[in-house]
Design a protein around this motif. Structure first.
Motif, PDB file in Angstrom:
ATOM      1  N   PRO A  22      25.288  34.538  34.490  1.00  0.00           N
ATOM      2  CA  PRO A  22      26.009  33.347  34.942  1.00  0.00           C
ATOM      3  C   PRO A  22      27.531  33.502  34.920  1.00  0.00           C
ATOM      4  O   PRO A  22      28.232  32.822  35.669  1.00  0.00           O
ATOM      5  N   ASP A  23      28.038  34.382  34.068  1.00  0.00           N
ATOM      6  CA  ASP A  23      29.494  34.559  33.976  1.00  0.00           C
ATOM      7  C   ASP A  23      29.952  35.847  34.665  1.00  0.00           C
ATOM      8  O   ASP A  23      31.030  36.373  34.364  1.00  0.00           O
ATOM      9  N   ASP A  24      29.150  36.353  35.595  1.00  0.00           N
ATOM     10  CA  ASP A  24      29.550  37.523  36.372  1.00  0.00           C
ATOM     11  C   ASP A  24      30.346  37.035  37.582  1.00  0.00           C
ATOM     12  O   ASP A  24      29.777  36.521  38.551  1.00  0.00           O
ATOM     13  N   TYR A  25      31.660  37.213  37.516  1.00  0.00           N
ATOM     14  CA  TYR A  25      32.546  36.718  38.567  1.00  0.00           C
ATOM     15  C   TYR A  25      33.091  37.844  39.447  1.00  0.00           C
ATOM     16  O   TYR A  25      34.012  37.610  40.241  1.00  0.00           O
ATOM     17  N   ASN A  26      32.552  39.032  39.311  1.00  0.00           N
ATOM     18  CA  ASN A  26      33.128  40.179  40.005  1.00  0.00           C
ATOM     19  C   ASN A  26      33.141  40.004  41.525  1.00  0.00           C
ATOM     20  O   ASN A  26      34.115  40.377  42.188  1.00  0.00           O
ATOM     21  N   GLU A  27      32.075  39.441  42.090  1.00  0.00           N
ATOM     22  CA  GLU A  27      32.006  39.309  43.532  1.00  0.00           C
ATOM     23  C   GLU A  27      32.951  38.239  44.077  1.00  0.00           C
ATOM     24  O   GLU A  27      33.188  38.164  45.279  1.00  0.00           O
ATOM     25  N   LEU A  28      33.491  37.411  43.188  1.00  0.00           N
ATOM     26  CA  LEU A  28      34.365  36.320  43.619  1.00  0.00           C
ATOM     27  C   LEU A  28      35.840  36.645  43.466  1.00  0.00           C
ATOM     28  O   LEU A  28      36.689  35.906  43.960  1.00  0.00           O
ATOM     29  N   ALA A  29      36.149  37.748  42.780  1.00  0.00           N
ATOM     30  CA  ALA A  29      37.543  38.028  42.427  1.00  0.00           C
ATOM     31  C   ALA A  29      38.431  38.158  43.661  1.00  0.00           C
ATOM     32  O   ALA A  29      39.566  37.666  43.674  1.00  0.00           O
ATOM     33  N   TRP A  30      37.957  38.805  44.705  1.00  0.00           N
ATOM     34  CA  TRP A  30      38.795  39.000  45.894  1.00  0.00           C
ATOM     35  C   TRP A  30      39.145  37.673  46.563  1.00  0.00           C
ATOM     36  O   TRP A  30      40.194  37.550  47.192  1.00  0.00           O
ATOM     37  N   LEU A  31      38.284  36.665  46.406  1.00  0.00           N
ATOM     38  CA  LEU A  31      38.558  35.357  46.979  1.00  0.00           C
ATOM     39  C   LEU A  31      39.468  34.516  46.106  1.00  0.00           C
ATOM     40  O   LEU A  31      40.377  33.848  46.598  1.00  0.00           O
ATOM     41  N   TYR A  32      39.228  34.542  44.806  1.00  0.00           N
ATOM     42  CA  TYR A  32      39.813  33.533  43.930  1.00  0.00           C
ATOM     43  C   TYR A  32      41.032  33.985  43.143  1.00  0.00           C
ATOM     44  O   TYR A  32      41.783  33.154  42.629  1.00  0.00           O
ATOM     45  N   ASP A  33      41.251  35.290  43.008  1.00  0.00           N
ATOM     46  CA  ASP A  33      42.470  35.738  42.336  1.00  0.00           C
ATOM     47  C   ASP A  33      43.697  35.360  43.164  1.00  0.00           C
ATOM     48  O   ASP A  33      43.610  35.110  44.373  1.00  0.00           O
ATOM     49  N   ASP A  34      44.859  35.346  42.526  1.00  0.00           N
ATOM     50  CA  ASP A  34      46.087  34.910  43.189  1.00  0.00           C
ATOM     51  C   ASP A  34      46.635  36.036  44.050  1.00  0.00           C
ATOM     52  O   ASP A  34      47.442  36.852  43.606  1.00  0.00           O
ATOM     53  N   ALA A  35      46.214  36.063  45.309  1.00  0.00           N
ATOM     54  CA  ALA A  35      46.642  37.114  46.220  1.00  0.00           C
ATOM     55  C   ALA A  35      48.070  36.918  46.711  1.00  0.00           C
ATOM     56  O   ALA A  35      48.660  37.828  47.291  1.00  0.00           O
ATOM     57  N   LEU A  36      48.655  35.733  46.481  1.00  0.00           N
ATOM     58  CA  LEU A  36      49.965  35.418  47.044  1.00  0.00           C
ATOM     59  C   LEU A  36      51.069  35.320  45.996  1.00  0.00           C
ATOM     60  O   LEU A  36      52.182  34.913  46.312  1.00  0.00           O
ATOM     61  N   ALA A  37      50.784  35.713  44.767  1.00  0.00           N
ATOM     62  CA  ALA A  37      51.748  35.510  43.684  1.00  0.00           C
ATOM     63  C   ALA A  37      53.088  36.185  43.955  1.00  0.00           C
ATOM     64  O   ALA A  37      54.156  35.580  43.807  1.00  0.00           O
ATOM     65  N   SER A  38      53.064  37.451  44.344  1.00  0.00           N
ATOM     66  CA  SER A  38      54.316  38.178  44.542  1.00  0.00           C
ATOM     67  C   SER A  38      55.102  37.637  45.727  1.00  0.00           C
ATOM     68  O   SER A  38      56.333  37.682  45.749  1.00  0.00           O
ATOM     69  N   LEU A  39      54.393  37.103  46.724  1.00  0.00           N
ATOM     70  CA  LEU A  39      55.062  36.547  47.896  1.00  0.00           C
ATOM     71  C   LEU A  39      55.651  35.183  47.606  1.00  0.00           C
ATOM     72  O   LEU A  39      56.790  34.887  47.977  1.00  0.00           O
ATOM     73  N   LEU A  40      54.882  34.335  46.930  1.00  0.00           N
ATOM     74  CA  LEU A  40      55.271  32.937  46.798  1.00  0.00           C
ATOM     75  C   LEU A  40      56.159  32.663  45.593  1.00  0.00           C
ATOM     76  O   LEU A  40      56.820  31.630  45.548  1.00  0.00           O
ATOM     77  N   GLY A  41      56.194  33.562  44.618  1.00  0.00           N
ATOM     78  CA  GLY A  41      57.006  33.310  43.430  1.00  0.00           C
ATOM     79  C   GLY A  41      58.459  32.990  43.737  1.00  0.00           C
ATOM     80  O   GLY A  41      58.978  31.932  43.346  1.00  0.00           O
ATOM     81  N   PRO A  42      59.173  33.852  44.465  1.00  0.00           N
ATOM     82  CA  PRO A  42      60.572  33.556  44.784  1.00  0.00           C
ATOM     83  C   PRO A  42      60.731  32.303  45.634  1.00  0.00           C
ATOM     84  O   PRO A  42      61.687  31.546  45.475  1.00  0.00           O
ATOM     85  N   VAL A  43      59.787  32.053  46.551  1.00  0.00           N
ATOM     86  CA  VAL A  43      59.877  30.870  47.395  1.00  0.00           C
ATOM     87  C   VAL A  43      59.687  29.607  46.572  1.00  0.00           C
ATOM     88  O   VAL A  43      60.363  28.601  46.782  1.00  0.00           O
ATOM     89  N   GLU A  44      58.749  29.657  45.612  1.00  0.00           N
ATOM     90  CA  GLU A  44      58.527  28.495  44.760  1.00  0.00           C
ATOM     91  C   GLU A  44      59.784  28.149  43.968  1.00  0.00           C
ATOM     92  O   GLU A  44      60.113  26.977  43.781  1.00  0.00           O
ATOM     93  N   GLN A  45      60.492  29.168  43.505  1.00  0.00           N
ATOM     94  CA  GLN A  45      61.736  28.905  42.794  1.00  0.00           C
ATOM     95  C   GLN A  45      62.755  28.214  43.694  1.00  0.00           C
ATOM     96  O   GLN A  45      63.440  27.289  43.285  1.00  0.00           O
ATOM     97  N   GLU A  46      62.824  28.667  44.949  1.00  0.00           N
ATOM     98  CA  GLU A  46      63.737  28.055  45.896  1.00  0.00           C
ATOM     99  C   GLU A  46      63.319  26.617  46.208  1.00  0.00           C
ATOM    100  O   GLU A  46      64.150  25.709  46.320  1.00  0.00           O
ATOM    101  N   MET A  47      62.015  26.391  46.320  1.00  0.00           N
ATOM    102  CA  MET A  47      61.520  25.047  46.580  1.00  0.00           C
ATOM    103  C   MET A  47      61.868  24.100  45.447  1.00  0.00           C
ATOM    104  O   MET A  47      62.191  22.922  45.679  1.00  0.00           O
ATOM    105  N   GLU A  48      61.820  24.582  44.212  1.00  0.00           N
ATOM    106  CA  GLU A  48      62.184  23.748  43.074  1.00  0.00           C
ATOM    107  C   GLU A  48      63.641  23.294  43.171  1.00  0.00           C
ATOM    108  O   GLU A  48      63.960  22.162  42.852  1.00  0.00           O
ATOM    109  N   THR A  49      64.512  24.167  43.648  1.00  0.00           N
ATOM    110  CA  THR A  49      65.922  23.795  43.759  1.00  0.00           C
ATOM    111  C   THR A  49      66.163  22.795  44.870  1.00  0.00           C
ATOM    112  O   THR A  49      67.157  22.066  44.858  1.00  0.00           O
TER     113      THR A  49
END
Length: 404
Positions: free
Chosen positions: A375-402
């Motif tokens: 029931p806790d085998d999440y391996n097949e879901l990782a490609w969908l649910y992990d944060d694929a956009l973190a490196s892209l959106l991090g700087p933009v999120e900081q700019e959005m906060e300002t």
């Protein structure tokens, strides 16, 4: 004829279109949304929102509003529609949330659309217009001309097609037809007291069988059940008149008692044929870009249609970098989104076929695999649910906060 001039026109005011408009506005880009319906609303009932899309809603600042009406299921349960046997479960509790950083939630589609709509109405850089059906989109080189069927015309530096399966904007990129899957879905939501085959009302339940499946989960803070009963039609060209309740009951007649009784109680739900399209090699043509079902319509088996549309909007805003005078960022949007959404499209088809197989050997192997997984085998879901956009959106999120 007088033409309205805008920075960005978003064609389509569904979840993807409003999410894109809000993401653009929060990055400093004004967005004008054209919606053909008299009011902003969503067709259908329930929506499953994986952690990747919950994360996207958080980035849009809407998590509290979405959580207010969401249901947080304890488990996903897959059973045989023929025998009722539980084949496998998926733990959606604390371990799931710890693994992916966000929960899996289920809710009514309008309970996602409404917070998006209110946020767009409240943002000074978003303007909304109803009763506008786009008839033609013309890229003139320095701008895009958007012509509505009532003669109204607008221009913009960029047009975003969020106009669904039969997108007008997509015709600038490809002239392709929808692909009928051979299945129709009866969708509807009823009061939770009506009937349910689920033992635990908080579960997301799926029953799979030859040429059919039944999905059921609670929505509206647990006061209603969303149900989707799907069956293969006898012929891909069969008229929709043949997709009525009699056909639904006949297709489910070999299934176990609990499935038959649940389907019978909801037999008057609305039938929707299931379509997708072949993946595109690009989502961009000049000053036009497509998102959501306009870009990558997919079958429902991964529960990712609206989820990927929300990712599209955030990625588009990030790659444009807060302006639309230089559209070189569209190439990066393309490079990021085409591979990911193509994988979703191509994965959904065989996933659905495995649910509905009529081959007894393939069905036996499928069931054996499902019984063996933890029931806790999440391996097949990782490609969908992990944060694929973190490196892209991090700087933009900081700019959005300002900019807030």
């Amino acid at each position: 004829m007088t033409q309205e001039a805008h920075d960005v026109i978003v064609v389509g005011g569904g979840i993807g279109g409003l999410g894109t408009a809000l993401a653009l506005a929060r990055s400093g880009v004004p967005a004008h949304v054209l919606e053909r319906a008299p009011e902003f609303s969503e067709v259908g009932a329930g929506l499953q929102v994986g952690p990747n899309a919950v994360r996207a809603l958080d980035r849009l600042g809407l998590l509290d509003e979405v959580y207010a009406t969401a249901v947080f299921p304890r488990r996903g349960v897959v059973s045989s529609a023929l025998t009722g046997e539980t084949l496998t479960t998926l733990d959606l509790g604390d371990g799931f949330r710890e693994r992916f950083g966000y929960p899996y939630v289920v809710l009514h589609r309008n309970d996602v659309l409404s917070p998006l709509l209110e946020a767009c109405r409240a943002h000074p850089l978003v303007s909304l217009e109803n009763d506008r059906t786009v008839a033609q989109v013309v890229d003139t080189g320095d701008r895009v001309r958007v012509c509505c069927d009532d003669g109204h015309e607008l221009t913009s530096k960029l047009v975003v097609g969020a106009d669904g399966l039969n997108s007008r904007v997509r015709t600038l990129i490809a002239d392709d037809d929808p692909v009928f899957s051979g299945y129709v879905a009866f969708r509807g939501a009823t009061p939770i007291k009506a009937t349910t085959a689920a033992e635990d009302e908080s579960d997301v339940r799926l029953w799979i069988g030859p040429n059919v499946h039944l999905m059921q989960y609670p929505v509206r803070s647990g006061t209603m059940y969303n149900q989707v009963a799907v069956f293969r039609v006898s012929d891909a060209s069969e008229e929709q008149d043949g997709w009525g309740s009699d056909a639904l009951l006949e297709r489910f007649s070999p299934m176990c008692d609990e499935v038959r009784s649940t389907v019978a109680a909801h037999a008057e739900a609305t039938a929707y044929p299931n379509f997708d399209k072949e993946p595109l090699g690009t989502f961009v043509a000049g000053r036009a870009v497509v998102i959501g079902d306009a870009a990558h319509p997919m079958l429902q088996y991964l529960g990712q249609g609206a989820c990927q549309a929300l990712e599209d909007g955030l990625t588009l805003a990030a790659t444009l970098g807060g302006q639309v005078d230089d559209l070189s960022g569209l190439a990066r949007y393309d490079a990021l989104r085409v591979p990911r959404t193509t994988r979703c499209q191509r994965s959904a088809r065989p996933w659905g076929e495995s649910w509905h197989t009529t081959d007894p050997i393939l069905g036996a192997y499928r069931d054996r695999y499902l019984r063996m997984r933890a029931p806790d085998d999440y391996n097949e879901l990782a490609w969908l649910y992990d944060d694929a956009l973190a490196s892209l959106l991090g700087p933009v999120e900081q700019e959005m906060e300002t900019r807030r």
